[in-house]
Design a protein around this motif. Sequence first.
Motif, PDB file in Angstrom:
ATOM      1  N   GLN A 132      73.646  41.873  63.092  1.00  0.00           N
ATOM      2  CA  GLN A 132      73.060  41.174  61.949  1.00  0.00           C
ATOM      3  C   GLN A 132      71.556  41.432  61.855  1.00  0.00           C
ATOM      4  OE1 GLN A 132      74.126  37.029  62.277  1.00  0.00           O
ATOM      5  NE2 GLN A 132      76.310  37.483  62.453  1.00  0.00           N
ATOM      6  N   ILE A 133      70.880  41.446  62.998  1.00  0.00           N
ATOM      7  CA  ILE A 133      69.442  41.707  62.989  1.00  0.00           C
ATOM      8  C   ILE A 133      69.158  43.059  62.345  1.00  0.00           C
ATOM      9  CG2 ILE A 133      67.441  42.218  64.449  1.00  0.00           C
ATOM     10  CD1 ILE A 133      68.447  40.095  66.401  1.00  0.00           C
ATOM     11  N   ARG A 134      69.868  44.093  62.797  1.00  0.00           N
ATOM     12  CA  ARG A 134      69.623  45.438  62.261  1.00  0.00           C
ATOM     13  C   ARG A 134      69.948  45.505  60.770  1.00  0.00           C
ATOM     14  NH1 ARG A 134      72.250  46.719  67.340  1.00  0.00           N
ATOM     15  NH2 ARG A 134      70.724  47.613  68.813  1.00  0.00           N
ATOM     16  N   LYS A 135      71.037  44.853  60.362  1.00  0.00           N
ATOM     17  CA  LYS A 135      71.459  44.898  58.962  1.00  0.00           C
ATOM     18  C   LYS A 135      70.445  44.185  58.061  1.00  0.00           C
ATOM     19  CE  LYS A 135      75.770  44.168  58.172  1.00  0.00           C
ATOM     20  NZ  LYS A 135      77.087  43.476  58.007  1.00  0.00           N
ATOM     21  N   SER A 183      72.212  36.145  63.966  1.00  0.00           N
ATOM     22  CA  SER A 183      72.733  35.563  65.206  1.00  0.00           C
ATOM     23  C   SER A 183      73.108  36.600  66.255  1.00  0.00           C
ATOM     24  CB  SER A 183      73.967  34.700  64.900  1.00  0.00           C
ATOM     25  OG  SER A 183      73.640  33.669  63.998  1.00  0.00           O
ATOM     26  N   ASN A 184      73.158  37.881  65.874  1.00  0.00           N
ATOM     27  CA  ASN A 184      73.464  38.921  66.856  1.00  0.00           C
ATOM     28  C   ASN A 184      72.741  40.208  66.475  1.00  0.00           C
ATOM     29  OD1 ASN A 184      75.118  40.408  64.940  1.00  0.00           O
ATOM     30  ND2 ASN A 184      76.753  38.920  65.331  1.00  0.00           N
ATOM     31  N   ALA A 185      72.835  41.204  67.342  1.00  0.00           N
ATOM     32  CA  ALA A 185      72.074  42.442  67.141  1.00  0.00           C
ATOM     33  C   ALA A 185      72.508  43.180  65.884  1.00  0.00           C
ATOM     34  CB  ALA A 185      72.217  43.338  68.369  1.00  0.00           C
ATOM     35  N   SER A 221      69.832  32.616  67.785  1.00  0.00           N
ATOM     36  CA  SER A 221      69.626  32.929  66.372  1.00  0.00           C
ATOM     37  C   SER A 221      68.136  32.962  66.060  1.00  0.00           C
ATOM     38  CB  SER A 221      70.317  31.887  65.491  1.00  0.00           C
ATOM     39  OG  SER A 221      71.717  31.943  65.656  1.00  0.00           O
ATOM     40  N   VAL A 222      67.748  33.889  65.191  1.00  0.00           N
ATOM     41  CA  VAL A 222      66.335  34.061  64.856  1.00  0.00           C
ATOM     42  C   VAL A 222      66.155  34.100  63.347  1.00  0.00           C
ATOM     43  CG1 VAL A 222      65.669  35.250  66.974  1.00  0.00           C
ATOM     44  CG2 VAL A 222      66.574  36.578  65.042  1.00  0.00           C
ATOM     45  N   LEU A 223      64.923  33.841  62.940  1.00  0.00           N
ATOM     46  CA  LEU A 223      64.542  33.942  61.538  1.00  0.00           C
ATOM     47  C   LEU A 223      63.895  35.304  61.318  1.00  0.00           C
ATOM     48  CD1 LEU A 223      64.712  31.697  59.306  1.00  0.00           C
ATOM     49  CD2 LEU A 223      62.238  31.490  59.548  1.00  0.00           C
ATOM     50  N   ILE A 224      64.334  36.007  60.292  1.00  0.00           N
ATOM     51  CA  ILE A 224      63.757  37.307  59.945  1.00  0.00           C
ATOM     52  C   ILE A 224      63.112  37.176  58.572  1.00  0.00           C
ATOM     53  CG2 ILE A 224      64.207  39.759  59.553  1.00  0.00           C
ATOM     54  CD1 ILE A 224      66.648  39.496  61.357  1.00  0.00           C
ATOM     55  N   GLU A 225      61.829  37.545  58.487  1.00  0.00           N
ATOM     56  CA  GLU A 225      61.073  37.386  57.246  1.00  0.00           C
ATOM     57  C   GLU A 225      60.394  38.688  56.854  1.00  0.00           C
ATOM     58  OE1 GLU A 225      59.526  32.786  57.962  1.00  0.00           O
ATOM     59  OE2 GLU A 225      58.123  34.456  58.094  1.00  0.00           O
ATOM     60  N   ILE A 277      63.749  29.844  64.917  1.00  0.00           N
ATOM     61  CA  ILE A 277      63.993  29.046  63.719  1.00  0.00           C
ATOM     62  C   ILE A 277      63.165  27.768  63.739  1.00  0.00           C
ATOM     63  CG2 ILE A 277      65.769  27.742  62.468  1.00  0.00           C
ATOM     64  CD1 ILE A 277      67.789  29.862  63.387  1.00  0.00           C
ATOM     65  N   SER A 278      62.935  27.213  64.925  1.00  0.00           N
ATOM     66  CA  SER A 278      62.170  25.962  65.036  1.00  0.00           C
ATOM     67  C   SER A 278      61.062  26.108  66.075  1.00  0.00           C
ATOM     68  CB  SER A 278      63.095  24.794  65.410  1.00  0.00           C
ATOM     69  OG  SER A 278      64.073  24.581  64.425  1.00  0.00           O
ATOM     70  N   GLY A 279      60.237  27.126  65.936  1.00  0.00           N
ATOM     71  CA  GLY A 279      59.181  27.362  66.913  1.00  0.00           C
ATOM     72  C   GLY A 279      57.851  26.776  66.498  1.00  0.00           C
ATOM     73  N   TRP A 280      56.826  27.043  67.320  1.00  0.00           N
ATOM     74  CA  TRP A 280      55.461  26.641  66.985  1.00  0.00           C
ATOM     75  C   TRP A 280      54.482  27.522  67.749  1.00  0.00           C
ATOM     76  CZ3 TRP A 280      58.467  23.160  69.937  1.00  0.00           C
ATOM     77  CH2 TRP A 280      58.050  22.959  71.242  1.00  0.00           C
ATOM     78  N   ALA A 281      53.215  27.517  67.280  1.00  0.00           N
ATOM     79  CA  ALA A 281      52.102  28.209  67.944  1.00  0.00           C
ATOM     80  C   ALA A 281      52.334  29.707  68.089  1.00  0.00           C
ATOM     81  CB  ALA A 281      51.819  27.585  69.311  1.00  0.00           C
TER      82      ALA A 281
END
Length: 407
Positions: free
Chosen positions: A139-142, A135-137, A185-189, A156-160
Amino acid sequence: MKDIVFLCDKRINTKTGFLEALSKISDTTNILLVEQGYEQFASLPEGLFSAVFEVNDITRIDQVEEVFERILDEYDVERVIAPTENVVETGGYLRTRFGIPGIQKNQAETVRNKWIMKETLRQAGIHTSQTRIASNAVQIRKIVAGIGFPIIIKPISGWATIMTYKLSNQEELERYISHSWNRESVLIEEFITGREFHIDSIVSEGELVFSSVSEYLFNCLEIVQNDRPSGTICYPTNTNFEYVERMQSFNEEIIRTLGIRNSVFHAEVFLLPNGEICFGEIGARIGGIVIIPPMVLNSHQVNLFDAAIQTELGIYEAPSLVNSGKYTGAINFPSAVGKIESISSADDFKSMEGLIDIRINYTSGQSISGGRDTMSRSGFAIVEGPDIEFVRKQLLELHDKFVLVHQ
């Protein structure tokens, strides 16, 4: 006679296949709930809809709910048809809020929210990528440090593949945080290495009655980030590639876990170098509505648009399997932004062996405004052939010969 509501954004011109399928149903009263401004895209088929109700934004639940209340004052709505990705959650909300059968709010969220989707399947023992939400920078880096490069970051709920990024090092990550991240907020995979496939299937009354396996020419991220040709090849029923049957079984397990009884599905999976299959994502809708339905129809004689409408109404009959032996491929011609100076025409390709359909949507002098995603195209072509290598060769040749010059 059933009263049904058809949900649609303003781009009514892209829903032709669904509208044709709906027109085949004789015992329904059809109500259109559509975004304002749809008239600039196309006229409605005469006599198909008994009433039209408009909202400013079909994804705004508050707007849609208010109008739906008015619809219920006039009609006894028994079904809501939400045929495309951007209205799946709206349809789920309306069905749950007003007690209408079909995909409910929680089920719609499962096939739209990629965290819930993957965690649900992971808990059922289905192989998928390692996934976290940030949800923040900080967390993204960690999280990225824990998963390791390369990684995928996406909505989290995107398409294409819109706003989806493959990042390979810390410099690219910092550039993403500074310039591309929208502060949501983003999904990291973890990044999955393998060949990417899609499985298009039909579920009627809880039974998987049809599935079709197709392979992308290049993985979706390669198309967006590396400008690789956007195309796919549909395998026939009687193919002898052993992984096709395994993918169909894998897909059946996914759908059984989701518990949705009546819908079409578009799943994406990866065939890993070690032969394992890894889940990517799934939607309760037709994938690639311009190119995938004609591919499936040519290879299997199954109409996905008919299935999308009829499964929702609970009247779909399982198709007979057709062993056509045809591999059917599609290539999307690239898009751009600007004024077109010159562009290929369909006549330029009429001698191409195996070509069964070609559409080019623009001519010289027109303006074009495509994006960096898997939806944008200036046209497409459909090719059939006796084996996958022939079709792949023809698709790539079509792509290489296509000309688009713009200002």
